[in-house]
Write a protein that holds these residues in place. Sequence first.
Motif, PDB file in Angstrom:
ATOM      1  N   MET A 197       0.824  -1.206   0.000  1.00  0.00           N
ATOM      2  CA  MET A 197       0.000   0.000   0.000  1.00  0.00           C
ATOM      3  C   MET A 197       0.861   1.260   0.000  1.00  0.00           C
ATOM      4  O   MET A 197       0.479   2.292  -0.557  1.00  0.00           O
ATOM      5  N   SER A 198       2.020   1.167   0.605  1.00  0.00           N
ATOM      6  CA  SER A 198       2.921   2.326   0.691  1.00  0.00           C
ATOM      7  C   SER A 198       3.467   2.750  -0.660  1.00  0.00           C
ATOM      8  O   SER A 198       4.036   3.845  -0.782  1.00  0.00           O
ATOM      9  N   ASN A 199       3.293   1.932  -1.699  1.00  0.00           N
ATOM     10  CA  ASN A 199       3.725   2.356  -3.029  1.00  0.00           C
ATOM     11  C   ASN A 199       3.021   3.635  -3.466  1.00  0.00           C
ATOM     12  O   ASN A 199       3.544   4.396  -4.284  1.00  0.00           O
ATOM     13  N   THR A 200       1.840   3.892  -2.912  1.00  0.00           N
ATOM     14  CA  THR A 200       1.102   5.098  -3.305  1.00  0.00           C
ATOM     15  C   THR A 200       1.734   6.370  -2.727  1.00  0.00           C
ATOM     16  O   THR A 200       1.311   7.478  -3.099  1.00  0.00           O
ATOM     17  N   LEU A 201       2.726   6.236  -1.865  1.00  0.00           N
ATOM     18  CA  LEU A 201       3.467   7.421  -1.438  1.00  0.00           C
ATOM     19  C   LEU A 201       4.162   8.098  -2.621  1.00  0.00           C
ATOM     20  O   LEU A 201       4.524   9.276  -2.544  1.00  0.00           O
ATOM     21  N   SER A 202       4.343   7.363  -3.708  1.00  0.00           N
ATOM     22  CA  SER A 202       4.939   7.970  -4.906  1.00  0.00           C
ATOM     23  C   SER A 202       4.026   9.041  -5.498  1.00  0.00           C
ATOM     24  O   SER A 202       4.467   9.844  -6.319  1.00  0.00           O
ATOM     25  N   TRP A 203       2.767   9.067  -5.075  1.00  0.00           N
ATOM     26  CA  TRP A 203       1.841  10.095  -5.545  1.00  0.00           C
ATOM     27  C   TRP A 203       1.909  11.368  -4.697  1.00  0.00           C
ATOM     28  O   TRP A 203       1.274  12.374  -5.037  1.00  0.00           O
ATOM     29  N   ALA A 204       2.618  11.338  -3.598  1.00  0.00           N
ATOM     30  CA  ALA A 204       2.506  12.401  -2.598  1.00  0.00           C
ATOM     31  C   ALA A 204       2.830  13.780  -3.176  1.00  0.00           C
ATOM     32  O   ALA A 204       2.132  14.758  -2.894  1.00  0.00           O
ATOM     33  N   ARG A 205       3.883  13.877  -3.971  1.00  0.00           N
ATOM     34  CA  ARG A 205       4.283  15.199  -4.475  1.00  0.00           C
ATOM     35  C   ARG A 205       3.201  15.813  -5.346  1.00  0.00           C
ATOM     36  O   ARG A 205       2.840  16.984  -5.171  1.00  0.00           O
ATOM     37  N   SER A 206       2.647  15.032  -6.268  1.00  0.00           N
ATOM     38  CA  SER A 206       1.633  15.599  -7.155  1.00  0.00           C
ATOM     39  C   SER A 206       0.325  15.864  -6.408  1.00  0.00           C
ATOM     40  O   SER A 206      -0.409  16.801  -6.749  1.00  0.00           O
ATOM     41  N   VAL A 207       0.033  15.054  -5.385  1.00  0.00           N
ATOM     42  CA  VAL A 207      -1.166  15.321  -4.581  1.00  0.00           C
ATOM     43  C   VAL A 207      -0.992  16.620  -3.807  1.00  0.00           C
ATOM     44  O   VAL A 207      -1.894  17.465  -3.759  1.00  0.00           O
ATOM     45  N   ARG A 208       0.188  16.811  -3.215  1.00  0.00           N
ATOM     46  CA  ARG A 208       0.421  18.031  -2.437  1.00  0.00           C
ATOM     47  C   ARG A 208       0.399  19.282  -3.307  1.00  0.00           C
ATOM     48  O   ARG A 208      -0.161  20.307  -2.933  1.00  0.00           O
ATOM     49  N   SER A 209       1.023  19.193  -4.461  1.00  0.00           N
ATOM     50  CA  SER A 209       1.205  20.410  -5.267  1.00  0.00           C
ATOM     51  C   SER A 209       0.098  20.658  -6.283  1.00  0.00           C
ATOM     52  O   SER A 209      -0.182  21.801  -6.629  1.00  0.00           O
ATOM     53  N   GLU A 210      -0.538  19.551  -6.775  1.00  0.00           N
ATOM     54  CA  GLU A 210      -1.514  19.715  -7.848  1.00  0.00           C
ATOM     55  C   GLU A 210      -2.872  19.098  -7.552  1.00  0.00           C
ATOM     56  O   GLU A 210      -3.811  19.268  -8.328  1.00  0.00           O
ATOM     57  N   ARG A 211      -2.957  18.321  -6.461  1.00  0.00           N
ATOM     58  CA  ARG A 211      -4.156  17.547  -6.160  1.00  0.00           C
ATOM     59  C   ARG A 211      -4.486  16.587  -7.303  1.00  0.00           C
ATOM     60  O   ARG A 211      -5.644  16.437  -7.703  1.00  0.00           O
ATOM     61  N   GLN A 269     -10.399  16.680   0.357  1.00  0.00           N
ATOM     62  CA  GLN A 269     -10.019  17.476  -0.812  1.00  0.00           C
ATOM     63  C   GLN A 269     -10.522  16.795  -2.081  1.00  0.00           C
ATOM     64  O   GLN A 269     -10.726  15.579  -2.120  1.00  0.00           O
ATOM     65  N   ASP A 270     -10.692  17.562  -3.127  1.00  0.00           N
ATOM     66  CA  ASP A 270     -10.985  17.007  -4.441  1.00  0.00           C
ATOM     67  C   ASP A 270      -9.656  16.630  -5.101  1.00  0.00           C
ATOM     68  O   ASP A 270      -8.777  17.477  -5.264  1.00  0.00           O
ATOM     69  N   LEU A 271      -9.517  15.355  -5.445  1.00  0.00           N
ATOM     70  CA  LEU A 271      -8.334  14.895  -6.159  1.00  0.00           C
ATOM     71  C   LEU A 271      -8.750  14.406  -7.535  1.00  0.00           C
ATOM     72  O   LEU A 271      -9.799  13.777  -7.697  1.00  0.00           O
ATOM     73  N   ARG A 272      -7.921  14.669  -8.507  1.00  0.00           N
ATOM     74  CA  ARG A 272      -8.175  14.248  -9.885  1.00  0.00           C
ATOM     75  C   ARG A 272      -7.243  13.090 -10.234  1.00  0.00           C
ATOM     76  O   ARG A 272      -6.059  13.111  -9.906  1.00  0.00           O
ATOM     77  N   PHE A 273      -7.796  12.074 -10.879  1.00  0.00           N
ATOM     78  CA  PHE A 273      -6.966  10.968 -11.356  1.00  0.00           C
ATOM     79  C   PHE A 273      -6.716  11.122 -12.849  1.00  0.00           C
ATOM     80  O   PHE A 273      -7.658  11.314 -13.621  1.00  0.00           O
TER      81      PHE A 273
END
Length: 288
Positions: free
Chosen positions: A135-149, A211-215
């Motif tokens: 599940m921790s592989n999704t930490l690779s999304w952290a930067r784009s979630v923080r900066s761009e959602r 928050q609203d996140l876009r995939f």
Amino acid sequence: MILVTGATGTIGREVVRRLPADLPVRIMARHPERVAGATRNARIIHGDFTDPASLTDALHNVHTAFLVTTPDGDDDTRFLEPARAAGVRHIVKLSAAAVTDPRADDLITRRQRHNEDLLRASGMLWTLLRPRAFMSNTLSWARSVRSERVVRALYGASMNACVAPGDVAEAAVRALTGPEEAHAGRAYTLTGPQALSAAQQTAQLAQLLGQDLRFEELSPQQARTALAARYPTEITEALLESARRQHSGSKADVDATLPSLLGRPARTYRDWASDHLDAFRPAGPARD
């Protein structure tokens, strides 16, 4: 004496935190200063699979070892013979669920199968842990979630019964400290309690963050470009092949082994994400 390798990695560091404080533990690490969470009885020493003298020191008087290696090298070969010569009785090895899939023929999986074969042929007792994706592989999304959602990933609708690293570590501790007759010669496939897609994980993160996140789904070429910036060509192609197998449904099955081992349900992705929300918040630490 229990020896832990890979103690600064995703699973090894969780194993270190969970080992009982009253057991003698030796932790081998290339960077001992990075080991965290060890009990007062644990001894942390420098060691490297490519340094035979350090392996000899690390393996002295060891009864059981937790073995974590990368499948793209010869670390298993380097470790197992000195371990056998030192009198190690039982090896608990971190492998991967893909080895059981007859359709999986990528470079990484072939090497993982080879390393399992080496252990089974070593003459020592063995236990194999075969987790699905962490599940921790999704930490690779952290930067784009923080900066761009935004979350960007390949094959957003493909399902994976991903597993919490802490659950895998708890299973490892059971195998390292429990009765040998209960775990020797066993191979455990470890999954989470449900299969989720990257798009579904994104939706759960959005709810938890408020928050609203876009995939945004990456094309295969975009994914190849991103992976090629981090990995050699053969590893990039192996990872893309793994993603294609997931897209075909090969990683969606939920296995009952983990709840049986732990005596409780496996943690959900929502459980794991709830404990790691700071990584995805704009003010959170940069842990990409």
